[in-house]
Design an enzyme around this catalytic site. Structure first.
Site, PDB file in Angstrom:
ATOM      1  N   LYS A  24      19.641   8.901  24.147  1.00 51.63           N
ATOM      2  CA  LYS A  24      20.472   9.545  23.124  1.00 51.63           C
ATOM      3  C   LYS A  24      20.452  11.062  23.272  1.00 51.63           C
ATOM      4  O   LYS A  24      19.678  11.614  24.039  1.00 51.63           O
ATOM      5  CB  LYS A  24      19.999   9.118  21.733  1.00 51.63           C
ATOM      6  CG  LYS A  24      20.387   7.664  21.431  1.00 51.63           C
ATOM      7  CD  LYS A  24      20.078   7.248  20.029  1.00 51.63           C
ATOM      8  CE  LYS A  24      20.527   5.791  19.828  1.00 51.63           C
ATOM      9  NZ  LYS A  24      20.038   5.232  18.582  1.00 51.63           N
TER      10      LYS A  24
ATOM     11  N   ARG B 222      13.978  -0.142  21.377  1.00 50.19           N
ATOM     12  CA  ARG B 222      15.249  -0.592  21.965  1.00 50.19           C
ATOM     13  C   ARG B 222      15.613   0.366  23.093  1.00 50.19           C
ATOM     14  O   ARG B 222      15.872   1.545  22.828  1.00 50.19           O
ATOM     15  CB  ARG B 222      16.318  -0.598  20.859  1.00 50.19           C
ATOM     16  CG  ARG B 222      17.691  -1.049  21.296  1.00 50.19           C
ATOM     17  CD  ARG B 222      18.657  -0.975  20.104  1.00 50.19           C
ATOM     18  NE  ARG B 222      19.994  -1.403  20.477  1.00 50.19           N
ATOM     19  CZ  ARG B 222      20.890  -0.615  21.060  1.00 50.19           C
ATOM     20  NH1 ARG B 222      20.594   0.639  21.351  1.00 50.19           N
ATOM     21  NH2 ARG B 222      22.085  -1.090  21.367  1.00 50.19           N
TER      22      ARG B 222
HETATM   23  N1  PMM Z   1      21.538   2.543  18.658  1.00 51.15           N
HETATM   24  C1  PMM Z   1      22.726   2.184  19.183  1.00 51.15           C
HETATM   25  C2  PMM Z   1      23.240   0.902  18.982  1.00 51.15           C
HETATM   26  N2  PMM Z   1      22.552  -0.023  18.268  1.00 51.15           N
HETATM   27  N3  PMM Z   1      20.669  -0.616  17.006  1.00 51.15           N
HETATM   28  C3  PMM Z   1      19.498  -0.277  16.445  1.00 51.15           C
HETATM   29  N4  PMM Z   1      18.826  -1.198  15.704  1.00 51.15           N
HETATM   30  N5  PMM Z   1      18.946   0.952  16.598  1.00 51.15           N
HETATM   31  C4  PMM Z   1      19.573   1.938  17.324  1.00 51.15           C
HETATM   32  O1  PMM Z   1      19.036   3.050  17.407  1.00 51.15           O
HETATM   33  C5  PMM Z   1      20.832   1.620  17.919  1.00 51.15           C
HETATM   34  C6  PMM Z   1      21.354   0.319  17.730  1.00 51.15           C
HETATM   35  C7  PMM Z   1      23.508   3.187  19.963  1.00 51.15           C
HETATM   36  O2  PMM Z   1      23.069   3.259  21.266  1.00 51.15           O
HETATM   37  P1  PMM Z   1      23.824   2.569  22.528  1.00 51.15           P
HETATM   38  O3  PMM Z   1      25.298   2.858  22.374  1.00 51.15           O
HETATM   39  O4  PMM Z   1      23.217   3.220  23.726  1.00 51.15           O
HETATM   40  O5  PMM Z   1      23.554   1.099  22.485  1.00 51.15           O
END
Ligand code: PMM
Length: 267
Positions: free
Chosen positions: A209, A243
């Site tokens: 991020k 994650r």
């Molecule tokens: N960040 C993204 C998408 N889903 N879900 C949870 N639980 N926590 C997060 O920090 C989160 C998420 C965005 O990141 P991406 O687009 O790289 O998947």
């Protein structure tokens, strides 16, 4: 030891892996490689939540993720979670084998989400959220970010309990990057124990991020190393899972921490 959730976005426009695994065949191969790298959970997402992303209809989202879930042999893979804000997608994904519903809106985007999840045996991730990505930064003005995030997550727990989801199925997430600038994110990170102390399992996602990119630059490998450091620090703060995109690097970092902290006397 914290669990590792590997990210599998079947979207054309997610933060960093968007567009890479849109085809079912490619996404299936990637899921298998996340499993080989040691993922405990694979988080499948069909709608990008990156800042400014345009929303897709629940139908398009469902089509994207169900095709993949059907092609994955759930039994041969780690636990599957479904990253969705739509109750209909969550229900279809649980029917197709997902055991965790990961709702970045904490049940706020779709009023049917919490009652729907209550009818299943799935766990739910309630992430801190103050609005869709198109305007989430405008809505994010904090006086005391740590207290406000803790209070707002507490309210989401109450809503989930009220909808009939048992407490032990509820997982909290501070939502790094969701309506938070880098300084807000690091302040939250520094105070993660406030959230792990609330008594629920906690998941965190920092992977690649903006807060990481500001330290590590554009190079993906550098971002994954910086992410792995945050994974260890989050694990030390007591989180249940992290994650990440690069499961192998975070696993190695967690194993290294374990060796450092392992049996034997410290002086
Ligand atoms: N960040 C993204 C998408 N889903 N879900 C949870 N639980 N926590 C997060 O920090 C989160 C998420 C965005 O990141 P991406 O687009 O790289 O998947």
């Amino acid at each position: 030891m914290a669990l590792v959730m590997g990210i599998l976005n079947v979207t054309p426009d997610s933060f960093s892996d968007g567009g890479r695994f849109v085809g079912v065949a490619d996404a299936t191969v990637h899921a298998q490689s996340l499993a080989r790298a040691g993922a405990d959970i694979i988080d499948v997402g069909g709608e990008s939540t990156r800042p400014g992303a345009t929303r897709v209809s629940p139908e398009v989202e469902r089509e994207r993720v169900l095709a993949l879930l059907e092609s994955l042999d759930a039994a041969a893979l780690p636990m599957i979670s479904i990253d969705t804000m739509n109750a209909s997608t969550a229900l279809a994904a649980v029917a197709a084998g997902a055991r965790v519903v990961n709702d970045v809106s904490g049940g706020l985007a779709d009023p049917d989400m919490l009652p729907a999840v209550a009818t299943t045996g799935a766990d739910i991730v309630l992430q801190h959220w103050r609005g869709h990505s198109a305007d989430m930064y405008r809505r994010a003005q904090y006086g005391d970010i740590v207290g406000e995030v803790a209070d707002e997550l507490g309210a989401r727990v109450q809503a989930a309990l009220h909808a009939g989801i048992p407490r032990e199925r509820i997982i909290l997430d501070p939502g790094f990057g969701f309506g938070k600038g880098p300084a807000d994110n690091w302040l939250l990170a520094r105070n993660l124990r406030r959230l792990t102390g609330l008594g629920q399992r906690v998941l965190v996602g920092t992977s690649r991020k903006r807060m990481i990119a500001e330290i590590a630059g554009a190079d993906e490998k550098h971002r994954d190393v910086a992410t792995a450091v945050t994974s260890v620090l989050a694990a030390q703060a007591g989180v249940w899972a992290v994650r990440v995109h690069d499961v192998a690097t975070t696993r190695l970092a967690l194993r290294t921490w374990r060796a450092w902290d392992g049996p034997g006397e410290s002086s």
